[in-house]
Design a protein around this motif. Structure first.
Motif, PDB file in Angstrom:
ATOM      1  N   ASP A 127       0.497  -1.327   0.200  1.00  0.00           N
ATOM      2  CA  ASP A 127      -0.101   0.066  -0.023  1.00  0.00           C
ATOM      3  C   ASP A 127       1.089   1.680   0.332  1.00  0.00           C
ATOM      4  O   ASP A 127       0.125   2.997  -0.777  1.00  0.00           O
ATOM      5  CB  ASP A 127      -0.480   0.112   0.890  1.00  0.00           C
ATOM      6  N   ALA A 128       2.320   1.050   0.468  1.00  0.00           N
ATOM      7  CA  ALA A 128       3.361   2.299  -0.055  1.00  0.00           C
ATOM      8  C   ALA A 128       2.783   3.380  -1.332  1.00  0.00           C
ATOM      9  O   ALA A 128       2.869   2.270  -2.733  1.00  0.00           O
ATOM     10  CB  ALA A 128       4.657   1.955   0.258  1.00  0.00           C
ATOM     11  N   GLU A 129       2.336   4.508  -1.009  1.00  0.00           N
ATOM     12  CA  GLU A 129       2.273   4.754  -2.252  1.00  0.00           C
ATOM     13  C   GLU A 129       4.242   5.553  -2.599  1.00  0.00           C
ATOM     14  O   GLU A 129       4.780   5.615  -2.050  1.00  0.00           O
ATOM     15  CB  GLU A 129       2.258   6.879  -2.395  1.00  0.00           C
ATOM     16  N   ALA A 130       4.739   4.865  -4.154  1.00  0.00           N
ATOM     17  CA  ALA A 130       6.189   4.968  -4.862  1.00  0.00           C
ATOM     18  C   ALA A 130       5.842   6.311  -4.665  1.00  0.00           C
ATOM     19  O   ALA A 130       5.211   7.497  -5.832  1.00  0.00           O
ATOM     20  CB  ALA A 130       6.153   4.154  -6.032  1.00  0.00           C
ATOM     21  N   VAL A 131       7.069   6.946  -4.694  1.00  0.00           N
ATOM     22  CA  VAL A 131       7.143   8.375  -5.206  1.00  0.00           C
ATOM     23  C   VAL A 131       8.220   8.528  -6.174  1.00  0.00           C
ATOM     24  O   VAL A 131       8.721   7.762  -6.402  1.00  0.00           O
ATOM     25  CB  VAL A 131       9.013   8.871  -3.620  1.00  0.00           C
ATOM     26  N   PRO A 132       8.017   9.548  -7.191  1.00  0.00           N
ATOM     27  CA  PRO A 132       8.116   9.903  -8.205  1.00  0.00           C
ATOM     28  C   PRO A 132       9.859   9.734  -8.185  1.00  0.00           C
ATOM     29  O   PRO A 132      10.316  10.350  -7.330  1.00  0.00           O
ATOM     30  CB  PRO A 132       7.831  11.234  -8.607  1.00  0.00           C
ATOM     31  N   PHE A 133      10.184   8.971  -9.179  1.00  0.00           N
ATOM     32  CA  PHE A 133      12.163   9.123  -8.992  1.00  0.00           C
ATOM     33  C   PHE A 133      12.724  10.950  -8.714  1.00  0.00           C
ATOM     34  O   PHE A 133      13.787  10.501  -8.381  1.00  0.00           O
ATOM     35  CB  PHE A 133      12.657   8.594 -10.094  1.00  0.00           C
ATOM     36  N   GLY A 149      24.085  -3.068 -12.504  1.00  0.00           N
ATOM     37  CA  GLY A 149      22.607  -2.667 -12.181  1.00  0.00           C
ATOM     38  C   GLY A 149      22.557  -1.763 -10.658  1.00  0.00           C
ATOM     39  O   GLY A 149      23.082  -2.655  -9.880  1.00  0.00           O
ATOM     40  N   LEU A 150      22.597  -0.990 -10.142  1.00  0.00           N
ATOM     41  CA  LEU A 150      22.049  -0.805  -9.217  1.00  0.00           C
ATOM     42  C   LEU A 150      20.466  -0.760  -8.984  1.00  0.00           C
ATOM     43  O   LEU A 150      19.568   0.407  -9.042  1.00  0.00           O
ATOM     44  CB  LEU A 150      21.926   0.738  -8.704  1.00  0.00           C
ATOM     45  N   PRO A 151      20.160  -1.490  -8.139  1.00  0.00           N
ATOM     46  CA  PRO A 151      19.001  -2.586  -7.324  1.00  0.00           C
ATOM     47  C   PRO A 151      18.255  -1.103  -6.489  1.00  0.00           C
ATOM     48  O   PRO A 151      17.082  -1.185  -6.790  1.00  0.00           O
ATOM     49  CB  PRO A 151      19.148  -3.567  -7.165  1.00  0.00           C
ATOM     50  N   LYS A 152      19.224  -0.443  -5.976  1.00  0.00           N
ATOM     51  CA  LYS A 152      18.409  -0.118  -4.711  1.00  0.00           C
ATOM     52  C   LYS A 152      18.188   1.407  -5.455  1.00  0.00           C
ATOM     53  O   LYS A 152      18.915   2.055  -5.825  1.00  0.00           O
ATOM     54  CB  LYS A 152      19.479   0.153  -3.720  1.00  0.00           C
ATOM     55  N   GLU A 153      16.975   1.907  -4.769  1.00  0.00           N
ATOM     56  CA  GLU A 153      15.834   3.188  -5.534  1.00  0.00           C
ATOM     57  C   GLU A 153      17.105   4.451  -5.024  1.00  0.00           C
ATOM     58  O   GLU A 153      17.127   5.441  -5.846  1.00  0.00           O
ATOM     59  CB  GLU A 153      15.065   3.562  -5.640  1.00  0.00           C
ATOM     60  N   GLN A 154      17.775   3.856  -4.162  1.00  0.00           N
ATOM     61  CA  GLN A 154      18.291   6.120  -2.978  1.00  0.00           C
ATOM     62  C   GLN A 154      19.603   5.529  -3.674  1.00  0.00           C
ATOM     63  O   GLN A 154      20.167   6.418  -3.813  1.00  0.00           O
ATOM     64  CB  GLN A 154      18.075   5.038  -1.609  1.00  0.00           C
ATOM     65  N   ASP A 155      20.461   4.144  -3.937  1.00  0.00           N
ATOM     66  CA  ASP A 155      21.879   4.614  -4.751  1.00  0.00           C
ATOM     67  C   ASP A 155      21.553   4.843  -5.866  1.00  0.00           C
ATOM     68  O   ASP A 155      22.337   5.634  -6.536  1.00  0.00           O
ATOM     69  CB  ASP A 155      21.882   2.795  -4.513  1.00  0.00           C
ATOM     70  N   ARG A 156      20.460   4.992  -6.613  1.00  0.00           N
ATOM     71  CA  ARG A 156      19.565   5.652  -7.931  1.00  0.00           C
ATOM     72  C   ARG A 156      19.973   7.161  -7.987  1.00  0.00           C
ATOM     73  O   ARG A 156      20.304   8.026  -9.074  1.00  0.00           O
ATOM     74  CB  ARG A 156      18.836   4.746  -8.772  1.00  0.00           C
TER      75      ARG A 156
END
Length: 175
Positions: free
Chosen positions: A61-67, A157-164
């Motif tokens: 249910d966590a909303e995805a934050v735009p990149f 690749g960088l799988p972690k969104e925060q790293d990207r």
């Protein structure tokens, strides 16, 4: 040539070696086979929680934050540390290495560095995505070979969104 005793010794040695291997196999099976000798009602003594799998299922249910918002809130200093993985192939001084330089990559044309031999797949991708936007760069860095099949880039690749987000914020800070 051979007397009877020599032949008897050779056959005996072969049978003895076979017996040792059979007994060793039987002992190893008894020691290392799970479920054997305990019946079907055996209960596991303890469970080690690894934290994987269940956590992802609990938070759909966590909303995805735009990149782009993640990049705006990202830490360029942390991105500089993540960039160390990129530095093996990409330079920031305007010269090409194994990969093209990354100076001014944000909003630069895809496959647009003069003098660099891009793969045919990357040149074709430039028609779909004409510029390296923050979102496009983030998607590419997540898994380059999946995003642009046939690219020469071998980085996983960088799988972690925060790293990207951090590395894209770092590259944007160098504009």
């Amino acid at each position: 040539m051979f007397d009877t005793m020599t032949l008897t010794k050779a056959v005996g040695a072969g049978c003895g070696a076979l017996l040792v291997f059979l007994l060793g196999s039987w002992a190893a099976t008894g020691l290392y086979t799970t479920g054997g000798g305990h019946g079907e009602d055996a209960v596991q003594a303890y469970v080690i929680e690894t934290g994987g799998g269940g956590a992802a299922e609990e938070e759909p249910d966590a909303e995805a934050v735009p990149f782009a918002e993640l990049v705006a809130a990202a830490d360029p200093a942390a991105g500089q540390k993540v960039y160390a993985k990129c530095a093996a192939c990409h330079k920031l001084d305007g010269s090409n290495a194994t990969g093209p330089h990354l100076d001014g990559i944000i909003d630069r044309a895809v496959a647009g560095v003069d003098g660099f031999a891009y793969s045919d797949a990357m040149v074709a991708h430039a028609a779909d995505a004409p510029a390296w936007t923050v979102e496009e760069l983030g998607a590419f860095v997540q898994n380059p070979r999946s995003h642009v099949p046939g690219t020469k880039m071998t980085f996983a690749g960088l799988p972690k969104e925060q790293d990207r987000a951090d590395v894209v914020a770092y590259l944007a800070s160098l504009q």
